[in-house]
Design a protein around this motif. Structure first.
Motif, short mmCIF file in Angstrom:
data_model
loop_
_atom_site.label_atom_id
_atom_site.label_comp_id
_atom_site.label_asym_id
_atom_site.label_seq_id
_atom_site.Cartn_x
_atom_site.Cartn_y
_atom_site.Cartn_z
N LEU A 217 5.07 -4.73 -0.39
CA LEU A 217 3.85 -4.31 -0.23
C LEU A 217 3.14 -5.51 0.17
CD1 LEU A 217 3.32 -2.65 -3.16
CD2 LEU A 217 3.92 -1.29 -1.46
N GLU B 166 4.55 1.52 -11.87
CA GLU B 166 3.94 2.27 -11.44
C GLU B 166 4.48 2.83 -10.08
OE1 GLU B 166 0.02 -0.32 -12.44
OE2 GLU B 166 1.09 -1.21 -10.34
N MET B 167 4.71 2.09 -9.60
CA MET B 167 5.34 3.05 -7.91
C MET B 167 6.05 4.33 -8.65
SD MET B 167 5.07 1.71 -4.90
CE MET B 167 6.02 2.68 -4.29
N ARG C 47 -17.36 2.72 -3.24
CA ARG C 47 -16.45 3.49 -1.86
C ARG C 47 -16.27 4.53 -2.72
NH1 ARG C 47 -12.07 0.30 -2.39
NH2 ARG C 47 -10.72 1.64 -3.80
N ILE D 179 -4.90 3.07 1.48
CA ILE D 179 -4.22 1.47 0.91
C ILE D 179 -4.96 2.01 -1.00
CG2 ILE D 179 -3.92 -0.63 -0.23
CD1 ILE D 179 -3.93 -1.07 2.94
N LEU D 180 -4.57 2.42 -1.60
CA LEU D 180 -4.59 2.79 -2.79
C LEU D 180 -5.59 1.79 -3.73
CD1 LEU D 180 -2.36 4.63 -4.94
CD2 LEU D 180 -4.35 5.78 -4.20
N ASN D 181 -6.88 1.84 -3.95
CA ASN D 181 -7.42 0.57 -4.84
C ASN D 181 -8.06 -0.08 -3.92
OD1 ASN D 181 -8.50 -0.22 -6.90
ND2 ASN D 181 -6.73 -0.34 -8.08
N GLU D 182 -8.24 0.73 -2.20
CA GLU D 182 -8.71 -0.73 -1.18
C GLU D 182 -10.10 -0.04 -0.14
OE1 GLU D 182 -6.55 -3.87 0.99
OE2 GLU D 182 -5.05 -4.04 -0.90
N VAL E 211 9.45 -1.21 1.51
CA VAL E 211 9.66 -1.54 -0.33
C VAL E 211 10.52 -0.07 -0.75
CG1 VAL E 211 7.97 -0.02 -0.94
CG2 VAL E 211 7.37 -1.75 0.55
N LEU F 292 -1.24 4.92 0.72
CA LEU F 292 -0.22 3.35 0.08
C LEU F 292 -0.42 3.13 -0.84
CD1 LEU F 292 0.47 1.61 3.93
CD2 LEU F 292 1.80 3.97 2.76
N PRO F 293 0.49 2.56 -1.81
CA PRO F 293 -0.20 2.00 -3.05
C PRO F 293 -0.77 0.69 -3.27
CG PRO F 293 2.62 2.03 -3.25
CD PRO F 293 1.90 2.74 -1.46
N ASP F 294 -1.07 -0.02 -4.61
CA ASP F 294 -2.02 -0.91 -4.26
C ASP F 294 -0.77 -2.52 -4.14
OD1 ASP F 294 -2.52 -2.96 -7.05
OD2 ASP F 294 -4.63 -1.94 -5.27
N PHE G 269 6.15 6.23 1.16
CA PHE G 269 5.06 6.64 1.23
C PHE G 269 4.40 8.59 1.68
CE2 PHE G 269 5.45 2.32 2.51
CZ PHE G 269 5.28 1.84 1.05
N VAL H 122 11.79 -0.46 -4.85
CA VAL H 122 11.93 0.72 -5.50
C VAL H 122 13.44 0.87 -6.23
CG1 VAL H 122 11.33 2.14 -6.13
CG2 VAL H 122 9.99 1.15 -4.97
N ASP I 192 -7.38 8.57 -6.22
CA ASP I 192 -7.52 6.88 -5.90
C ASP I 192 -7.99 6.31 -6.93
OD1 ASP I 192 -6.82 4.31 -5.45
OD2 ASP I 192 -7.55 4.68 -3.29
N LEU J 148 3.50 -5.19 4.06
CA LEU J 148 3.10 -4.05 4.66
C LEU J 148 1.77 -3.85 4.57
CD1 LEU J 148 3.82 -1.19 5.91
CD2 LEU J 148 3.80 -1.10 3.14
N ASP K 119 -0.30 -4.91 -5.72
CA ASP K 119 0.08 -5.76 -6.60
C ASP K 119 0.75 -4.40 -7.32
OD1 ASP K 119 -0.78 -7.83 -6.42
OD2 ASP K 119 -2.81 -7.02 -6.35
N SER K 120 1.51 -3.38 -7.30
CA SER K 120 1.63 -2.54 -7.71
C SER K 120 2.91 -2.58 -8.38
CB SER K 120 2.27 -1.30 -7.14
OG SER K 120 0.98 -0.59 -6.77
#
Lengths: 94, 293
Positions: free
Chosen positions: A44, A79-80, B125, A5-8, A28, A70-72, B5, A32, B166, A47, A74-75
């Motif tokens: 999102l 951004e998508m 990270r 998960i991007l950013n996570e 999703v 997978l995107p953030d 994805f 989009v 990322d 998911l 809050d994207s």
């Protein structure tokens, strides 16, 4: 299967758990295509919540390739679209 | 799972592969990648610092807006005290405008705080992965044959590249967001600096303050006039005395000659009369006169 998960961070999911995510993926994609930000955010969040609930997070120091990215949660739609446009530069700085 | 994805993942992978293909010597790949990781780590840390700076700036602005809002509340109070409901209404209207700005700032603040937390986590990270990569890099260099090394390198490299991709995105997003917010914050700064958030004339004092001050100074003038009239009525002699009092420093010159006279008039106390002029020039005129009479 490893999912990022991007950013996570990254999560390890069983194949069954991944199969169960297909419905969310469709939601999703529809959001989009329709350009519906609210729907996208909702889809999102649903998911990613599912992934966090069914998967195990990989430790920070692990160096593993993800099978899915997978995107953030809050994207934004923009951004998508940016993520999906291959012409974008600097995605991988290495 | 396919669709959107899969596409995102493929883009990530394609970029990694492209970066890998540029390298011919596996060792070069390792060292070059490690270098880039350290650079990125620095960039993330700078990003965290930038976001924190913006957050603090917004906090500062919120404080200033709060002060302004308090000021307007006081103005409204004062205006009501002097019976100017229209002014009070104006002040309160402006205050509600400020409160709108304040709640906007609070939203921005929350956003920045979110970005700051995300970047801080990303930085942790990446740091952990960079450490892992460094260890792996040394192991690969020491243990494996060139062919085996290539496979292991690809694994390690793609793992960290993904993280870098990322984190790179996160930094970029944070930069974009802070730039946006800073532009808006700059506009508020200008307003605050002019001290005239809602004052079209751009003078240092807002018009409510000016009008309240005018009201205050008008009543001050009236009060002063009344006081003067009262003092005039009470004792007309009081004013001439005050006027005479002023030239006395220059009028202090004659006394010494007066002081010189007393010894001639009264020889009993010559020393007493000589001493005062040296000490205080204003005192002698009163003393000799008093002594003489």
């Amino acid at each position: 299967m490893i999912v990022r998960i991007l950013n996570e961070g990254q999560w390890h999911l069983t194949d069954e758990a991944v199969q169960a995510l297909n419905a969310f993926d469709d939601a999703v994609e529809q959001a989009v295509t329709a350009g519906d930000q609210d729907q996208l955010t909702k889809a999102l969040h649903a998911l990613l919540d599912r992934i966090r609930a069914t998967g195990t997070q990989l430790p920070d120091g692990s160096l593993e390739d993800s099978d899915l990215i997978l995107p953030d949660a809050d994207s934004t739609l923009e951004e998508m679209r940016q993520l999906l446009s291959e012409s974008e530069e600097g995605l991988i700085p290495g | 799972m396919s669709g959107i994805f899969q596409r995102i993942s493929m883009i990530f992978r394609a970029k990694t592969d492209k970066a890998l293909d540029k390298m011919e010597d596996p060792r070069q790949t390792l060292d070059y990648s490690y270098q880039r990781q350290l650079e990125l780590l620095q960039k993330v840390r700078r990003g965290v610092a930038d976001v924190a700076t913006s957050r603090k700036r917004i906090e500062l602005q919120a404080n200033q807006l709060n002060t302004q809002a308090d000021k307007l509340t006081n103005q409204a109070q004062k205006a009501l005290e002097v019976g100017r409901e229209d002014l009070a209404r104006e002040a309160l209207t402006r205050r509600s405008g400020l409160q709108q700005q304040l709640s906007d700032l609070q939203v921005q603040h929350a956003q920045l705080q979110g970005e700051e937390e995300k970047l801080t986590r990303a930085s942790q990270r990446l740091q952990a992965k960079v450490d892992a990569f460094r260890t792996k890099k040394e192991t690969i260099k020491a243990t494996y044959s060139a062919a085996e090394a290539q496979t292991r390198i690809n694994e390690a490299f793609s793992g960290i590249s993904e993280e870098m991709g990322d984190v790179g995105l996160a930094v970029q997003r944070a930069e974009d967001k802070t730039a946006q917010l800073q532009a808006r914050a700059g506009a508020i700064d200008e307003l605050l600096a002019s001290g005239a958030l809602d004052d079209p004339t751009g003078t240092a004092k807002d018009d409510i303050t000016l009008e309240l001050e005018q009201l205050a100074s008008t009543s001050d003038v009236e009060n002063e006039l009344a006081r003067m009239k009262a003092s005039l009525g009470a004792g007309p002699a009081a004013a001439p005395q005050a006027i005479e009092g002023q030239p006395s420093p220059s009028g202090a010159q004659p006394p010494p000659s007066q002081v010189a006279q007393p010894p001639g008039l009264d020889a009993q106390t010559p020393q007493e009369y000589q001493a005062p002029p040296a000490q205080d020039q204003e005192a002698p005129p009163a003393q000799p006169q008093g002594d003489l009479r």
